[in-house]
Design a protein around this motif. Structure first.
Motif, PDB file in Angstrom:
ATOM      1  N   ALA A 198       5.354  -1.279   8.594  1.00 46.74           N
ATOM      2  CA  ALA A 198       5.103  -2.089   7.408  1.00 46.74           C
ATOM      3  C   ALA A 198       5.770  -3.458   7.510  1.00 46.74           C
ATOM      4  O   ALA A 198       5.187  -4.471   7.119  1.00 46.74           O
ATOM      5  CB  ALA A 198       5.602  -1.361   6.161  1.00 46.74           C
ATOM      6  N   CYS A 216      -0.534  -2.875   0.669  1.00 48.43           N
ATOM      7  CA  CYS A 216      -0.363  -1.693   1.508  1.00 48.43           C
ATOM      8  C   CYS A 216      -1.101  -0.523   0.870  1.00 48.43           C
ATOM      9  O   CYS A 216      -0.828  -0.157  -0.272  1.00 48.43           O
ATOM     10  CB  CYS A 216       1.119  -1.348   1.671  1.00 48.43           C
ATOM     11  SG  CYS A 216       1.397   0.218   2.531  1.00 48.43           S
ATOM     12  N   SER A 218      -1.144   3.166   0.921  1.00 53.38           N
ATOM     13  CA  SER A 218      -0.150   4.130   1.373  1.00 53.38           C
ATOM     14  C   SER A 218      -0.531   5.554   0.998  1.00 53.38           C
ATOM     15  O   SER A 218      -0.879   5.834  -0.150  1.00 53.38           O
ATOM     16  CB  SER A 218       1.213   3.804   0.754  1.00 53.38           C
ATOM     17  OG  SER A 218       2.101   4.892   0.890  1.00 53.38           O
ATOM     18  N   ASP A 231       6.748   5.528  -1.288  1.00 53.73           N
ATOM     19  CA  ASP A 231       6.363   4.179  -1.701  1.00 53.73           C
ATOM     20  C   ASP A 231       7.540   3.416  -2.282  1.00 53.73           C
ATOM     21  O   ASP A 231       7.692   2.208  -2.054  1.00 53.73           O
ATOM     22  CB  ASP A 231       5.231   4.252  -2.724  1.00 53.73           C
ATOM     23  CG  ASP A 231       3.946   4.800  -2.138  1.00 53.73           C
ATOM     24  OD1 ASP A 231       3.796   4.781  -0.904  1.00 53.73           O
ATOM     25  OD2 ASP A 231       3.091   5.257  -2.916  1.00 53.73           O
ATOM     26  N   ILE A 241       5.349  -7.649   0.924  1.00 53.45           N
ATOM     27  CA  ILE A 241       4.293  -6.827   0.340  1.00 53.45           C
ATOM     28  C   ILE A 241       4.233  -7.121  -1.157  1.00 53.45           C
ATOM     29  O   ILE A 241       5.250  -7.092  -1.846  1.00 53.45           O
ATOM     30  CB  ILE A 241       4.561  -5.321   0.560  1.00 53.45           C
ATOM     31  CG1 ILE A 241       4.658  -4.998   2.052  1.00 53.45           C
ATOM     32  CG2 ILE A 241       3.455  -4.482  -0.085  1.00 53.45           C
ATOM     33  CD1 ILE A 241       5.081  -3.563   2.340  1.00 53.45           C
ATOM     34  N   ILE A 244       1.705  -2.043  -3.445  1.00 51.50           N
ATOM     35  CA  ILE A 244       1.539  -0.779  -2.729  1.00 51.50           C
ATOM     36  C   ILE A 244       0.650   0.111  -3.575  1.00 51.50           C
ATOM     37  O   ILE A 244       0.999   0.456  -4.707  1.00 51.50           O
ATOM     38  CB  ILE A 244       2.892  -0.091  -2.462  1.00 51.50           C
ATOM     39  CG1 ILE A 244       3.784  -0.970  -1.587  1.00 51.50           C
ATOM     40  CG2 ILE A 244       2.670   1.279  -1.811  1.00 51.50           C
ATOM     41  CD1 ILE A 244       5.213  -0.454  -1.455  1.00 51.50           C
ATOM     42  N   ILE A 269       3.921  -1.143  -7.437  1.00 51.19           N
ATOM     43  CA  ILE A 269       3.465   0.145  -6.920  1.00 51.19           C
ATOM     44  C   ILE A 269       2.555   0.757  -7.969  1.00 51.19           C
ATOM     45  O   ILE A 269       2.890   0.786  -9.151  1.00 51.19           O
ATOM     46  CB  ILE A 269       4.629   1.114  -6.650  1.00 51.19           C
ATOM     47  CG1 ILE A 269       5.636   0.518  -5.674  1.00 51.19           C
ATOM     48  CG2 ILE A 269       4.104   2.447  -6.126  1.00 51.19           C
ATOM     49  CD1 ILE A 269       6.894   1.364  -5.512  1.00 51.19           C
TER      50      ILE A 269
END
Length: 301
Positions: A198, A216, A218, A231, A241, A244, A269
């Protein structure tokens, strides 16, 4: 879902998030909007749950998801549709068709990319490979090394999409297969350290590819009580990033969670449970000086 409903849902969550900080309101600058739609752990749930289901009566189904996606795309053509893995396994549709129906329907919905979950190996790596002709979208996995397998050359480590002049870099991470999936199913697929991968992928996309946003996909899982990579740990240990999109743990988040990354900046996230019950939506707004803000919500399908 009508636009008015989405705005009301977003206001209710209070999910306006600042990435990097904003000094002026968006009304004072020309802004661009990028919409990210996402699913995870659909597990071959093609049809909606029945009206008498004890937990999810009348929810889900590809047809309803398609209607929502089409409405949102009409609202904002600058939209990406992504999936965080475990497309396969969970209903007789997979047992009978082996994943063909899932990939064909995702193609009809015009998914842009998906990463690979552990259950996507349930018919073996050969079974996954056999269904690839039915997928009109990219598979992105950065930490599965498919050298010496039939999947070699059929999976991208990353991909850059451009919407309204905004460059969006996407890479993917999968969970460790050893101990979770029978070795004869994934053959010589090698699992590479997700933090290291990553870090490298985000650097490439942000610095070399000059991406404005890095996402990302994931399938590591949201968080664990152990030291197992998740995560949350990924967000905290890396930089560059912006978002996610998670899977594997079937975690339902009403809105994106904010974590602080290794550079002291915010990273989002999100994960929307399982079985296609919800569609994740995150809107990024970028002004002429490339200041970024975002809001997000999980929409009931």
């Amino acid at each position: 879902m009508k636009r008015r409903q989405f705005l009301q849902s977003t206001a209710a969550t209070g999910a306006l998030l600042s990435l990097g900080g904003l000094s002026l309101s968006f009304a004072e600058r020309k802004t661009k909007q990028i919409t990210i739609l996402h699913t995870n752990d659909v597990h071959s749930h093609i049809e909606a749950f029945g009206p008498d289901h004890n937990r999810n009566p009348g929810m889900g189904g590809v047809a309803r998801r398609a209607t929502l996606i089409e409405q949102i795309r009409r609202e904002n053509p600058n939209t990406l549709l992504l999936d965080a893995g475990d497309i396969f396994q969970g209903t007789p549709f997979f047992n009978f068709y082996g994943g063909e129906l899932e990939f064909k329907l995702m193609s009809r919905l015009k998914y842009d990319a998906a990463t690979i979950g552990n259950h996507d190996f349930d018919n073996g790596i050969e079974g996954l490979y056999a269904q690839l002709p039915h997928a009109d979208f990219e598979f992105i996995s950065s930490n599965y090394d498919f050298t010496n397998t039939i999947m070699d050359g059929h999976v991208l480590p990353h991909k850059v999409f451009t919407k309204d002049g905004i460059k969006i870099g996407v890479f993917g991470l999968g969970i460790e297969l050893q101990g979770l999936v029978n070795a004869h199913l994934y053959k010589e697929t090698k699992y590479l350290d997700p933090i290291e991968i990553a870090t490298d992928m985000a650097r490439i996309l942000k610095e070399e590819k000059k991406c404005d946003l890095v996402i990302c996909l994931s399938h590591l899982g949201y968080d664990y009580r152990s030291n197992k990579i998740s995560d949350v740990k990924l967000a905290q240990a890396t930089k560059d990033i912006d978002l996610i999109i998670g899977g594997h743990t079937h975690t339902f988040l009403e809105k994106p969670e904010i974590q602080t990354n290794a550079a002291g900046k915010q990273v989002l996230i999100n994960q929307v449970g399982c079985y296609g019950l919800y569609l994740g939506r995150i809107d990024f707004f970028m002004d002429s000086e490339k200041n970024v803000s975002a809001n997000g919500v999980s929409i009931t399908v």
